[in-house]
Design an enzyme around this catalytic site. Structure first.
Site, PDB file in Angstrom:
ATOM      1  N   HIS A  47      90.987  56.893  36.472  1.00  0.00           N
ATOM      2  CA  HIS A  47      91.852  57.783  35.782  1.00  0.00           C
ATOM      3  C   HIS A  47      91.183  59.119  35.732  1.00  0.00           C
ATOM      4  O   HIS A  47      89.808  59.187  35.320  1.00  0.00           O
ATOM      5  CB  HIS A  47      92.423  57.396  34.512  1.00  0.00           C
ATOM      6  CG  HIS A  47      91.360  57.012  33.313  1.00  0.00           C
ATOM      7  ND1 HIS A  47      90.542  56.140  33.395  1.00  0.00           N
ATOM      8  CD2 HIS A  47      91.008  58.005  32.349  1.00  0.00           C
ATOM      9  CE1 HIS A  47      89.742  55.969  32.362  1.00  0.00           C
ATOM     10  NE2 HIS A  47      90.014  57.227  31.686  1.00  0.00           N
ATOM     11  N   ASP A  52      91.070  62.104  32.471  1.00  0.00           N
ATOM     12  CA  ASP A  52      91.572  62.147  31.174  1.00  0.00           C
ATOM     13  C   ASP A  52      92.825  62.870  30.829  1.00  0.00           C
ATOM     14  O   ASP A  52      93.027  64.052  31.198  1.00  0.00           O
ATOM     15  CB  ASP A  52      90.226  62.531  30.082  1.00  0.00           C
ATOM     16  CG  ASP A  52      89.424  61.539  29.922  1.00  0.00           C
ATOM     17  OD1 ASP A  52      89.485  60.390  30.306  1.00  0.00           O
ATOM     18  OD2 ASP A  52      88.248  61.709  29.821  1.00  0.00           O
ATOM     19  N   ARG A  99      83.428  60.934  22.290  1.00  0.00           N
ATOM     20  CA  ARG A  99      83.764  61.982  22.856  1.00  0.00           C
ATOM     21  C   ARG A  99      84.323  63.018  22.550  1.00  0.00           C
ATOM     22  O   ARG A  99      85.114  62.933  21.702  1.00  0.00           O
ATOM     23  CB  ARG A  99      84.733  61.430  24.111  1.00  0.00           C
ATOM     24  CG  ARG A  99      85.071  62.183  25.349  1.00  0.00           C
ATOM     25  CD  ARG A  99      86.323  61.683  26.155  1.00  0.00           C
ATOM     26  NE  ARG A  99      87.422  61.952  25.475  1.00  0.00           N
ATOM     27  CZ  ARG A  99      88.645  61.428  25.892  1.00  0.00           C
ATOM     28  NH1 ARG A  99      88.828  60.559  26.824  1.00  0.00           N
ATOM     29  NH2 ARG A  99      89.792  61.971  25.338  1.00  0.00           N
TER      30      ARG A  99
END
Length: 312
Positions: free
Chosen positions: A124, A126, A291
């Site tokens: 994927h 993000d 993150r």
């Protein structure tokens, strides 16, 4: 005497301007991923250093730093050197109220560490379910198991380049719906956090091929985690085309695998990559990462059409 096997010569992967600033670049795979040494990310970065790191990052799509034991403030400061920080996530609550820009990613969240339901890990990019997905993500290893838990990335610009010309002509004119989804491998979604991730539903339409705003490269911009269907095709046609593209994206030629250590940092171009969350953390071990993301702009296709919100 001439050697039976001539030793090949290789171009130094560290640009001269970067070397002059004390940087060293060590590529990790043939087409994506490089480690950068010679910089302390806990200190403010000058404009020249930021420019050189950015150039290396644009070339290699994802760059890695070792032994960078940053505070949360230093983590955010590093991100701010490259752009404006986005909220940690569009739907998930902030794990750190004093640092809403930081998303906590833990193997015990969202069914990734055991229990009755498991979220399937898929390639994927993000947050593609909003019209302006993040430009970049910067992930910091806080608690890292001694083995297991590697992350993989793939180069979507190269994936587009490797398509045959008839397929390029087809996908250049297509647009796909992306939605915030959690693919369940088995069981039922019980996690409160998982239900918060889904929220009230977010959907956006993006070009299947986007033009990278800095490099000018054409980039495949679909992923099996968040892409629902292609608008111009029937659902059956869409499913076949997307499955072909997903299989193509997963070609090992386009990928790099990173072994984490405490204090490791991965900084990737979210406009030109997909990545794969690991599911092999050994039982009983914890993997906890943090993150930050940089705000993005709306993707633009080869036809000049911009992405837009469909819902939410």
């Amino acid at each position: 005497m001439t050697s039976i096997i001539d030793q090949p010569t290789y171009e130094d992967p560290t640009p001269a301007a970067a070397a002059a600033l004390g940087l060293e670049v060590r590529p990790m795979a043939g087409h994506i991923g490089a480690e950068i040494f010679g910089v302390d990310l806990a200190r403010p970065l000058g404009a020249e250093l930021v420019a050189e790191i950015r150039a290396i990052w644009l070339k290699w799509k994802v760059v890695f730093f070792r032994d960078q034991h940053l505070t949360q403030e230093q983590h955010k400061a590093f991100g701010l050197a490259f752009g404006e920080l986005a909220p940690g996530h569009p739907t998930l609550p902030a794990a750190f109220p004093d640092h809403p820009e930081i998303l906590l990613l833990d193997n015990q969240q969202l069914g990734m560490g055991g229990g009755g339901s498991f979220v399937e890990s898929r390639w994927h990019t993000d947050v593609t379910f909003i019209p302006d997905p993040p430009t970049a993500s910067i992930l910091r290893g806080v608690i890292v198991p001694p083995y297991g838990g590697d992350t993989q990335w793939a180069n979507l610009a190269l994936a587009y380049e490797r398509l045959s010309d008839p397929l390029k002509e087809l996908v250049d004119g297509l647009h796909a719906v992306h939605h915030n989804a959690l693919p369940i491998k088995r069981g039922e979604l019980q996690s409160k956090l998982g239900k918060q991730f889904l929220g009230d539903g977010l959907r956006a339409v993006h070009p299947v091929v986007r033009v990278h705003p800095e490099t000018g490269e054409k980039v495949l911009f679909v992923n099996p985690n968040f892409t629902s269907h292609i608008r111009e095709l029937s659902r059956q046609e869409s499913a076949h085309v997307l499955e072909m593209l997903y299989a193509h994206i997963a070609d090992a030629e386009f990928s790099v695998r990173f072994r984490w250590q405490p204090g490791s940092i991965a900084f990737w171009d979210n406009r030109a990559t997909v990545h794969l969350v690991p599911t092999d953390v050994p039982p009983g071990m914890r993997r906890s990462m943090q993150r930050v993301t940089l705000r993005g702009s709306k993707p633009v296709g080869p036809d000049g059409a911009e992405s837009y919100a469909l819902e939410g």
